[in-house]
Design a protein around this motif. Structure first.
Motif, short mmCIF file in Angstrom:
data_model
loop_
_atom_site.label_atom_id
_atom_site.label_comp_id
_atom_site.label_asym_id
_atom_site.label_seq_id
_atom_site.Cartn_x
_atom_site.Cartn_y
_atom_site.Cartn_z
N PRO A 186 0.84 -1.20 0.00
CA PRO A 186 0.00 0.00 0.00
C PRO A 186 0.88 1.26 0.00
CG PRO A 186 0.10 -0.93 2.19
CD PRO A 186 0.85 -1.88 1.31
N ALA A 187 0.32 2.35 -0.51
CA ALA A 187 1.07 3.61 -0.52
C ALA A 187 1.13 4.21 0.88
CB ALA A 187 0.39 4.60 -1.46
N HIS A 188 0.19 3.82 1.72
CA HIS A 188 0.07 4.47 3.02
C HIS A 188 -0.45 3.49 4.05
CE1 HIS A 188 -1.52 7.34 6.03
NE2 HIS A 188 -0.62 8.17 5.55
N LEU A 189 0.02 3.61 5.27
CA LEU A 189 -0.48 2.77 6.36
C LEU A 189 -0.75 3.65 7.59
CD1 LEU A 189 1.93 -0.25 6.01
CD2 LEU A 189 -0.53 -0.48 6.38
N SER A 190 -1.94 3.50 8.15
CA SER A 190 -2.20 4.13 9.46
C SER A 190 -2.31 3.01 10.47
CB SER A 190 -3.52 4.91 9.43
OG SER A 190 -3.43 5.98 8.53
N CYS A 191 -1.44 3.03 11.47
CA CYS A 191 -1.45 2.00 12.50
C CYS A 191 -1.76 2.64 13.84
CB CYS A 191 -0.11 1.28 12.56
SG CYS A 191 0.30 0.48 11.00
N TYR A 192 -2.97 2.40 14.31
CA TYR A 192 -3.41 3.02 15.55
C TYR A 192 -3.35 2.04 16.69
CZ TYR A 192 -5.40 6.37 12.30
OH TYR A 192 -5.56 7.29 11.31
N GLU A 193 -2.93 2.53 17.83
CA GLU A 193 -3.07 1.69 19.01
C GLU A 193 -4.54 1.72 19.42
OE1 GLU A 193 -1.07 2.99 22.58
OE2 GLU A 193 -1.87 1.31 23.71
N LEU A 194 -5.09 0.59 19.79
CA LEU A 194 -6.47 0.56 20.27
C LEU A 194 -6.56 1.37 21.57
CD1 LEU A 194 -9.39 -0.62 20.18
CD2 LEU A 194 -8.55 -2.42 21.68
N GLU A 195 -7.46 2.34 21.59
CA GLU A 195 -7.71 3.06 22.83
C GLU A 195 -9.04 2.58 23.36
OE1 GLU A 195 -7.25 7.31 22.41
OE2 GLU A 195 -5.41 7.02 21.28
N LEU A 196 -9.02 2.08 24.57
CA LEU A 196 -10.27 1.59 25.15
C LEU A 196 -11.00 2.77 25.78
CD1 LEU A 196 -9.12 -1.80 26.73
CD2 LEU A 196 -10.59 -1.48 24.74
N LYS A 197 -11.95 3.32 25.05
CA LYS A 197 -12.69 4.47 25.57
C LYS A 197 -13.88 3.96 26.37
CE LYS A 197 -10.68 7.37 22.41
NZ LYS A 197 -10.67 8.51 21.56
N PRO A 198 -14.15 4.61 27.50
CA PRO A 198 -15.17 4.11 28.42
C PRO A 198 -16.56 3.98 27.79
CG PRO A 198 -14.35 6.29 29.09
CD PRO A 198 -13.47 5.81 28.01
N ASP A 199 -16.87 4.83 26.81
CA ASP A 199 -18.22 4.80 26.26
C ASP A 199 -18.38 3.88 25.07
OD1 ASP A 199 -19.11 6.48 28.14
OD2 ASP A 199 -18.81 8.31 26.96
N THR A 200 -17.49 2.91 24.92
CA THR A 200 -17.60 1.99 23.80
C THR A 200 -17.79 0.58 24.34
OG1 THR A 200 -15.22 1.62 23.78
CG2 THR A 200 -16.03 3.42 22.41
N PRO A 201 -18.37 -0.32 23.52
CA PRO A 201 -18.58 -1.71 24.01
C PRO A 201 -17.27 -2.35 24.47
CG PRO A 201 -19.81 -1.35 21.98
CD PRO A 201 -18.99 -0.11 22.20
N LEU A 202 -16.18 -2.16 23.72
CA LEU A 202 -14.90 -2.77 24.13
C LEU A 202 -14.39 -2.15 25.43
CD1 LEU A 202 -12.73 -3.40 20.95
CD2 LEU A 202 -13.90 -5.04 22.39
N GLY A 203 -14.60 -0.84 25.55
CA GLY A 203 -14.17 -0.15 26.76
C GLY A 203 -14.91 -0.71 27.97
N ARG A 204 -16.21 -0.94 27.79
CA ARG A 204 -16.99 -1.48 28.91
C ARG A 204 -16.56 -2.91 29.22
NH1 ARG A 204 -20.92 2.09 26.84
NH2 ARG A 204 -21.51 0.69 25.14
N LYS A 205 -16.22 -3.64 28.17
CA LYS A 205 -15.87 -5.04 28.38
C LYS A 205 -14.51 -5.19 29.07
CE LYS A 205 -15.54 -9.40 25.87
NZ LYS A 205 -15.54 -10.01 24.54
N PHE A 206 -13.54 -4.37 28.64
CA PHE A 206 -12.17 -4.60 29.12
C PHE A 206 -11.67 -3.55 30.10
CE2 PHE A 206 -12.26 -6.98 25.10
CZ PHE A 206 -11.87 -8.22 25.58
N GLY A 207 -12.51 -2.56 30.41
CA GLY A 207 -12.06 -1.54 31.34
C GLY A 207 -10.81 -0.87 30.82
N ARG A 208 -9.81 -0.74 31.66
CA ARG A 208 -8.59 -0.08 31.21
C ARG A 208 -7.66 -1.06 30.50
NH1 ARG A 208 -5.97 2.57 36.00
NH2 ARG A 208 -4.40 3.12 34.47
#
Lengths: 378, 599
Positions: A186-208
């Motif tokens: 690919p010409a470009h890659l964006s690689c983000y670290e997952l941020e567990l935000k409190p108001d999201t399903p994953l945030g609720r599931k995994f806390g911090r």
């Protein structure tokens, strides 16, 4: 590195619809796609309300939400409308975010015909189990196919989004994903670290996230490994989460956010910036539509930035980029001589290998980028 | 004088003292709803927030009783913390009676008892009042039983009220008139007035609150403070309603104020006797004690440019706080500052908070210390309240530290836990008494340094709030003392040093390193914290460097939210002091003394 940029404004369109909400996302979106036509109509009203205030753009970014839920004819009509309202320069970068599950080769060809010249594909992972965990509606096979079809449709400026430090993800898992991505050129890659935000399903599931085997030490390893692997593969790590196969492939649009180039954001919850003022639209599709049916700008709030606020932004944004901070420009724009005020501190950073001072710039190293927020505390 | 009643309301914390005071004020018509300020008597913000009264105040309430007579009811408010127990005793000495307020849902509590004993010491008429009878959880029967068995009072003498609802307040007012005796004393005798409070007024100087026992005082009189013989000319006398009401005289039995051109409150001592210079009374009123600071700490501005502002603020603050003392000081680590003396840790807290809040200063306090005494080889005796001035150990022939006698009152089921706590704090010579079944009065002699920091919190926690505690300084005793230094990245931070008992040094060193590790935020590099005695490292901890703190996403153009987050962090950093290359937050200096995290 080319620093002589033109600082022509960018145009962002927030398409606020998603078929379903991903487990990690806290951007504004709704699922009532029946409202898409009303939204597109309101969007043209909104654009017209800014005619005169903004005239020329050299980037357009269709983000969201999931803009690939639009039919190619709708995208075409949208771009025609924008060209009719503003001057979109001929060489403009026109980016659209794609969900791998949404489009056929014909659709992609139609988008290319309509003028979209850069696509950013929300791959996120090449691992089906991880995709399910994130609540994505595509799988690995669809991701690979979307990339192939986009290339076949004529796109040569293809960017992939990937997310790392997922719950229970090992460094080896991630390295495999990166190798897979590199192999697709690919010409470009964006690689983000997952941020567990409190108001999201994953945030609720995994806390911090401690229970999911996440830690700051591991986050650093992911970050360093990503940077090292991709740079070795020839990509430039030009911003904390962004990598380009040559600076010509860097996202021209996103760079505007980082260097105080003006931008106009249309659509619910979109942000705009012009010189010293930033404003943002209502985070409600209903409110957005109501305001525009009354030919009123759907602005929810705004701020006039004092020079020290601008200086603070330029500092933390600049320290996120490989280009770093142009010290002379910084003095000129914000009236602060960073080197003179913080010589001791900056030299200490340099000694610790967090920054390099060269060519009138202060640039974060790889380790420096990992702690860019802390560097911005000077 | 027959129509004067002087009284206080005493209660365990949160039993409704301020609410009842407000009710009495409103009922007697001193103020109406419109001018009613929530909890009038606790007028400082800090007092309202913490729910404790710091300064004593007084208010004169006019009241027409059912017998048709008009009375003046002087309500004297009392502070509610052991740091200020002397002020409480002087306020009670100015009364003839008290309302002992008990929460109907909670019953008799530690401070109910402690306050009762204080009132009994002063031979006051005690009216038990059960408050909060409107609450569903109210259990009046149980409280009546406790009044009998635990307080040893006749339950038939009680009154019941709901200060919040206003029920039972008329009966309280009538009882004050009928049951509390009128003051004794003779207006024709030489003046004897007891100072129970003083505060600073920007226009008039020091305003003295006092109770006149004998004689009378008026504008133009020359008064004399009996403790130091200083003389002032009276400008104005009067009493408080909502504000000062000027009067011609204050005479025997009355409570009121005196303004006499006194520039600072430090010139006035709580508990002192005021008499007339040309016709003095033979004896001062009993119980005078010069209040002395027992806890010392240095205050530094976080930005050294603020030194002058701090100096001005301390000067102004001192005008209104006689117990607070300060002098110039300097630290190798923290620069120019001031060494200050406080009555206790609460007092220190209050001073710190007021300097920050009312004078907008960012300050840092060094680790608090008591005053130690060293005898050196050359025979000189040295008082050291600042660990930075710890003498060369080679020259010390005797080290001594101040001891106190702690008096504690508690239900006997907590006895074991409290004794363990006292022994842990080097308590000796314990003594025990059972004033009533199930209740123990326990005394211990303990080093002051073991008591002032978190003993009170610990004590309250092991007795679940049912224990009361008070202390008196007794003497200095020989003690094996050493200086515990703290090194941050190899650099000694003098403001973190403490003088400790040798047997405790190692534990204290470990504790300090652990606490600092929690308090000092991570920085760009690893930070080593070490505890050392005379160059020997006895404890260490490490704070790891930042690993990754940068947020992944910063686009979509919402830069504002991110900036605000960073600005907040930066604001927090401003409240830290750079020591060498490490930022140390204010909280670290107090934290090293706390024995564990939850206290």
């Amino acid at each position: 590195m080319n620093t002589g940029r033109a600082y022509i404004p960018g145009l962002y369109i927030h398409f606020p619809f998603c078929r379903s909400k991903c487990g990690y996302c806290d951007f504004y979106s709704v699922t009532e796609t029946s409202l898409v036509p009303s939204f597109l109509e309101a969007l043209s009203t909104e654009a017209a309300l800014y005619r005169g205030e903004f005239t020329t753009f050299d980037t357009v970014y269709l983000g969201g939400g999931t803009p690939s839920l639009m039919r190619p004819e709708q995208v075409d009509a949208l771009l025609v409308m924008l060209r009719g309202t503003f001057t979109i320069l001929d060489n403009a970068e026109i980016t659209m975010e794609l969900n791998p599950a949404d489009l056929t080769r014909e659709d992609l060809r139609a988008l290319y015909q309509a003028g979209v010249n850069r696509v950013n594909i929300g791959v996120q992972s090449f691992h089906d189990q991880k995709l399910q965990l994130m609540g994505r509606r595509h799988d690995r096979r669809q991701a690979l196919s979307a990339i192939e079809e986009a290339a076949a449709a004529g796109f040569d400026n293809i960017g992939l989004d990937l997310i790392y430090n997922l719950p229970h993800q090992s460094l080896e898992d991630w390295r495999a994903s990166l190798e897979q991505a590199i192999a697709l050129h690919p010409a470009h890659l964006s690689c983000y670290e997952l941020e567990l935000k409190p108001d999201t399903p994953l945030g609720r599931k995994f806390g911090r996230g401690e229970c999911a085997g996440r830690s700051e030490d591991l986050a650093r390893e992911f970050f360093m490994e990503t940077s090292k692997t991709l740079e070795e593969a020839g990509y430039i790590h030009y911003e904390v989460s962004n990598f380009a196969a040559g600076m010509g492939r860097a996202s021209r649009h996103n760079r505007k956010y980082w260097d105080h180039t003006p931008y106009l954001g249309l659509g619910p919850a979109a942000h705009s910036f012009e010189g010293t003022r930033r404003w943002w639209n209502r985070s409600s599709l209903k409110g957005y539509l109501t305001d525009l049916s009354n030919r009123k700008r759907p602005v929810e709030g705004q701020e006039d930035l004092r020079s020290e606020e601008l200086a603070m932004e330029a500092l933390f944004l600049g320290l996120r980029t490989k280009e770093g901070i142009d010290l002379d420009r910084y003095v000129r724009l914000y009236g602060r001589d960073l080197m003179r005020e913080n010589r001791h501190q900056i030299e200490e950073w340099s000694r610790l290998g967090l920054v390099e001072i060269s060519g009138g710039h202060i640039r974060p190293t790889r380790s420096g980028m990992a702690v860019a927020d802390a560097l911005a505390m000077i | 004088m027959q129509n004067i009643r002087n009284f206080s309301i005493i209660a365990h914390i949160d039993h409704g003292k301020s609410t009842l005071a407000d009710r009495l004020i409103m009922k007697t018509g001193v103020c109406d709803q419109r001018t009613y300020k929530d909890q009038m008597l606790d007028s400082m913000d800090i007092e309202r927030e913490r729910g404790i009264t710091i300064k004593s105040q007084a208010i004169s309430l006019p009241y027409t009783a059912s017998d048709g007579e008009t009375y003046t009811l002087n309500l004297i408010d009392t502070p509610g913390h052991v740091d200020f127990s002397y002020e409480v005793s002087r306020s009670l000495a100015s009364c003839e009676g008290v309302l002992l307020l008990i929460d109907a849902t909670q019953g008799v509590q530690a401070q109910t008892l402690a306050n009762l004993y204080l009132a009994m010491e002063h031979d006051l008429e005690i009216i038990p009042v059960i408050n909060k009878i409107d609450l569903p959880a109210a259990d009046v029967e149980r409280v009546l039983e406790q009044i009998d068995s635990e307080l040893g009072l006749d339950p038939a003498t009680h009154l019941a009220c709901s200060a919040k609802e206003g029920t039972g307040v008329d009966e309280i007012l009538e009882a004050i008139v009928r049951r509390i005796p009128p003051p004794k004393g003779e207006a024709t005798k030489p003046l004897a007035a007891l100072i129970f409070d003083a505060y600073y007024d920007a226009y008039r100087g020091t305003v003295i609150n006092c109770r006149v026992f004998d004689g009378e005082v008026k504008a133009g009189d020359t008064i004399r403070f009996m403790s130091n013989g200083s003389i002032y000319r009276v400008e104005e006398v009067g009493r408080f309603l909502l504000d000062r009401q000027k009067r011609d005289t204050l005479s025997a039995g009355e409570v009121g104020y005196i303004i006499a051109g006194i520039k600072t409150v430090s010139s006035v001592s709580i508990g002192d006797t005021i008499t007339l210079d040309d016709r003095p009374c033979a004896q001062p009123l009993p119980g005078f004690k010069k209040v002395k600071p027992v806890v010392f700490a240095s205050i530094y501005p976080i930005a050294s440019d603020d030194y002058e502002d701090l100096s001005d603020a301390l000067e102004k603050y001192k005008l209104n706080d006689a117990a607070f003392i300060y002098e110039k000081d300097s630290s190798a680590a923290l620069g120019q500052g001031f060494r200050c003396g406080f009555l206790g840790l609460l007092h220190l807290d209050i001073v710190q908070e007021r300097l920050e809040r009312e004078y907008g200063l960012n300050i840092i306090l060094s680790v608090p210390s008591v005053r130690y005494r060293f005898t050196l080889k050359d025979g000189t005796e040295l008082h050291v309240d600042n660990p930075a001035h710890y003498p060369n150990p080679m020259n010390i022939i005797k080290s001594e530290e101040p001891y106190i006698r702690a008096s504690m009152m508690l239900p006997d089921k907590y006895l074991g836990a409290v004794m363990t706590l006292c022994i842990d704090r080097r308590g000796v010579n314990s003594n025990m008494r059972y004033p009533s079944p199930g209740r123990v009065e326990l005394t211990y002699e303990m080093p002051l340094s073991e008591v002032i920091f978190d003993f009170y919190d610990k004590f309250k926690s092991v007795t679940q709030g049912y224990g009361s505690f008070d202390y008196d300084l007794i003497d200095y005793r020989t003690s094996n003392l050493v200086l515990l230094d703290i090194l941050v990245n190899g650099e000694k931070v003098d403001a973190l040093s403490q003088i400790v008992h040798r047997d405790r040094a190692r534990a204290r060193g470990v504790q300090a390193c652990e606490r600092l590790k929690d308090e000092i935020p991570r920085q760009m590099y690893k930070i080593a914290i070490q505890g050392a005695i005379g160059g020997e490292i006895i404890s260490r901890s490490t704070i790891s460097a930042f690993r990754k703190d940068v947020t992944a996403k910063c686009y979509g153009g919402d830069i504002t939210r991110k900036r605000k987050l960073l600005e907040k962090q930066k604001e927090g950093k401003k409240r830290m002091k750079m020591v060498g290359s490490v930022s140390i937050p204010q909280s670290a200096f107090l934290a090293v003394l706390k024995s564990d995290k939850d206290s």
